[in-house]
Design a protein around this motif. Structure first.
Motif, PDB file in Angstrom:
ATOM      1  N   CYS A  63       0.712  -1.106   0.174  1.00 40.90           N
ATOM      2  CA  CYS A  63      -0.027  -0.191  -0.116  1.00 40.90           C
ATOM      3  C   CYS A  63       1.004   1.389  -0.037  1.00 40.90           C
ATOM      4  O   CYS A  63       0.251   2.259  -0.167  1.00 40.90           O
ATOM      5  CB  CYS A  63      -0.867  -0.067   1.191  1.00 40.90           C
ATOM      6  N   GLY A  64       2.289   1.238   0.274  1.00 38.67           N
ATOM      7  CA  GLY A  64       3.176   2.573   0.184  1.00 38.67           C
ATOM      8  C   GLY A  64       3.578   2.753  -1.119  1.00 38.67           C
ATOM      9  O   GLY A  64       3.613   3.749  -1.346  1.00 38.67           O
ATOM     10  N   CYS A  65       3.961   1.651  -1.822  1.00 40.26           N
ATOM     11  CA  CYS A  65       4.739   1.893  -3.327  1.00 40.26           C
ATOM     12  C   CYS A  65       4.147   1.279  -4.147  1.00 40.26           C
ATOM     13  O   CYS A  65       4.348   1.438  -5.491  1.00 40.26           O
ATOM     14  CB  CYS A  65       6.215   1.582  -3.092  1.00 40.26           C
ATOM     15  N   GLY A  66       3.011   0.652  -4.213  1.00 37.71           N
ATOM     16  CA  GLY A  66       2.091  -0.175  -5.132  1.00 37.71           C
ATOM     17  C   GLY A  66       2.954  -1.234  -5.664  1.00 37.71           C
ATOM     18  O   GLY A  66       2.767  -1.606  -7.072  1.00 37.71           O
ATOM     19  N   GLY A  67       3.963  -1.801  -5.248  1.00 33.53           N
ATOM     20  CA  GLY A  67       4.564  -2.876  -5.752  1.00 33.53           C
ATOM     21  C   GLY A  67       6.014  -2.290  -6.455  1.00 33.53           C
ATOM     22  O   GLY A  67       6.920  -3.171  -6.907  1.00 33.53           O
ATOM     23  N   MET A  68       6.182  -1.078  -6.406  1.00 32.62           N
ATOM     24  CA  MET A  68       7.354  -0.426  -7.000  1.00 32.62           C
ATOM     25  C   MET A  68       8.648  -0.567  -6.383  1.00 32.62           C
ATOM     26  O   MET A  68       9.712  -0.528  -6.732  1.00 32.62           O
ATOM     27  CB  MET A  68       7.111   0.985  -7.584  1.00 32.62           C
ATOM     28  N   ARG A  69       8.776  -0.577  -4.804  1.00 29.11           N
ATOM     29  CA  ARG A  69       9.655  -0.975  -4.244  1.00 29.11           C
ATOM     30  C   ARG A  69      10.395   0.378  -3.732  1.00 29.11           C
ATOM     31  O   ARG A  69      11.228   0.582  -2.984  1.00 29.11           O
ATOM     32  CB  ARG A  69      10.798  -1.884  -4.425  1.00 29.11           C
ATOM     33  N   PHE A  70       9.928   1.481  -4.293  1.00 26.45           N
ATOM     34  CA  PHE A  70      10.531   3.050  -4.060  1.00 26.45           C
ATOM     35  C   PHE A  70       9.420   3.957  -4.106  1.00 26.45           C
ATOM     36  O   PHE A  70       8.352   3.789  -4.546  1.00 26.45           O
ATOM     37  CB  PHE A  70      11.416   3.447  -5.235  1.00 26.45           C
ATOM     38  N   VAL A  71       9.855   4.866  -3.120  1.00 22.89           N
ATOM     39  CA  VAL A  71       8.742   6.060  -2.898  1.00 22.89           C
ATOM     40  C   VAL A  71       9.388   7.445  -3.124  1.00 22.89           C
ATOM     41  O   VAL A  71      10.706   7.237  -3.020  1.00 22.89           O
ATOM     42  CB  VAL A  71       8.026   5.926  -1.592  1.00 22.89           C
ATOM     43  N   MET A  72       8.631   8.334  -3.256  1.00 18.44           N
ATOM     44  CA  MET A  72       9.386   9.880  -3.332  1.00 18.44           C
ATOM     45  C   MET A  72      10.012   9.982  -2.041  1.00 18.44           C
ATOM     46  O   MET A  72       9.338   9.635  -1.042  1.00 18.44           O
ATOM     47  CB  MET A  72       8.368  10.867  -3.759  1.00 18.44           C
ATOM     48  N   CYS A  73      11.232  10.639  -2.085  1.00 17.25           N
ATOM     49  CA  CYS A  73      11.749  11.257  -0.880  1.00 17.25           C
ATOM     50  C   CYS A  73      10.972  12.363  -0.265  1.00 17.25           C
ATOM     51  O   CYS A  73      10.627  13.157  -0.706  1.00 17.25           O
ATOM     52  CB  CYS A  73      13.472  11.710  -1.057  1.00 17.25           C
ATOM     53  N   ASP A  74      10.787  12.007   1.082  1.00 17.11           N
ATOM     54  CA  ASP A  74       9.989  13.004   1.767  1.00 17.11           C
ATOM     55  C   ASP A  74      10.634  14.258   2.338  1.00 17.11           C
ATOM     56  O   ASP A  74      10.188  15.165   2.832  1.00 17.11           O
ATOM     57  CB  ASP A  74       9.020  12.450   2.784  1.00 17.11           C
ATOM     58  N   VAL A  75      11.984  14.023   2.210  1.00 21.69           N
ATOM     59  CA  VAL A  75      12.967  15.140   2.756  1.00 21.69           C
ATOM     60  C   VAL A  75      13.020  16.141   1.780  1.00 21.69           C
ATOM     61  O   VAL A  75      12.906  17.503   1.877  1.00 21.69           O
ATOM     62  CB  VAL A  75      14.287  14.791   2.999  1.00 21.69           C
ATOM     63  N   CYS A  76      13.297  15.839   0.238  1.00 18.42           N
ATOM     64  CA  CYS A  76      13.437  16.793  -0.647  1.00 18.42           C
ATOM     65  C   CYS A  76      12.265  16.816  -1.719  1.00 18.42           C
ATOM     66  O   CYS A  76      12.358  17.351  -2.491  1.00 18.42           O
ATOM     67  CB  CYS A  76      14.737  16.658  -1.301  1.00 18.42           C
ATOM     68  N   ASN A  77      11.109  15.921  -1.439  1.00 15.92           N
ATOM     69  CA  ASN A  77       9.922  15.825  -2.358  1.00 15.92           C
ATOM     70  C   ASN A  77      10.400  15.250  -3.630  1.00 15.92           C
ATOM     71  O   ASN A  77      10.029  16.077  -4.827  1.00 15.92           O
ATOM     72  CB  ASN A  77       9.193  16.961  -2.399  1.00 15.92           C
ATOM     73  N   GLY A  78      11.588  14.811  -3.846  1.00 14.42           N
ATOM     74  CA  GLY A  78      12.176  14.120  -4.988  1.00 14.42           C
ATOM     75  C   GLY A  78      12.962  15.069  -5.898  1.00 14.42           C
ATOM     76  O   GLY A  78      13.235  14.697  -7.033  1.00 14.42           O
ATOM     77  N   SER A  79      13.419  16.123  -5.338  1.00 14.02           N
ATOM     78  CA  SER A  79      13.967  17.216  -6.049  1.00 14.02           C
ATOM     79  C   SER A  79      15.702  17.030  -5.993  1.00 14.02           C
ATOM     80  O   SER A  79      16.500  17.385  -6.814  1.00 14.02           O
ATOM     81  CB  SER A  79      13.942  18.697  -5.648  1.00 14.02           C
ATOM     82  N   CYS A  80      15.989  15.888  -5.081  1.00 15.96           N
ATOM     83  CA  CYS A  80      17.319  15.566  -4.882  1.00 15.96           C
ATOM     84  C   CYS A  80      18.231  16.827  -4.311  1.00 15.96           C
ATOM     85  O   CYS A  80      19.514  17.015  -3.990  1.00 15.96           O
ATOM     86  CB  CYS A  80      18.130  15.042  -6.085  1.00 15.96           C
TER      87      CYS A  80
END
Length: 109
Positions: A63-80
């Motif tokens: 339920c967290g990643c939909g089976g993709m094993r990765f989620v967007m970073c919650d520190v930088c919101n995916g911007s790196c």
């Protein structure tokens, strides 16, 4: 691709050149999509996949990643990138996520 996984594939293959997608079954490289399709057409893919789990997590999808094993970073919101308040710099590389702004799913990984 996550750089850690890419390095792992390079180590398995023993080469710096990695052709993606590379399909592995039971730790052995099967090949690219073309090889997998050929095996399926010849009726041999099912033999390779015997004894493999049908689905992860007891038949359900994470339920967290939909089976993709990765989620967007919650520190930088995916911007790196994040603000460095201590050194008074505008942005620095986020130390939490990978080069794609993703982190391993905390639920299933």
């Amino acid at each position: 691709m996550h750089s850690v996984f890419k390095e792992e594939i390079r180590g398995i293959l023993g080469t710096r050149q990695v052709k993606i997608p590379a399909v592995f079954v039971k730790g052995r490289m099967v090949g690219s999509v073309e090889e997998v399709m050929r095996l399926e057409e010849e009726g041999r893919l099912g033999i390779l996949l015997e004894c493999m789990p049908k689905q992860r997590m007891g038949g359900g999808c994470c339920c967290g990643c939909g089976g993709m094993r990765f989620v967007m970073c919650d520190v930088c919101n995916g911007s790196c990138k994040v603000r460095d308040v201590e050194k008074k710099k505008n942005t620095v590389k986020c130390l939490v996520c990978n080069e794609n702004g993703l982190v391993l799913c905390p639920i299933c990984s």
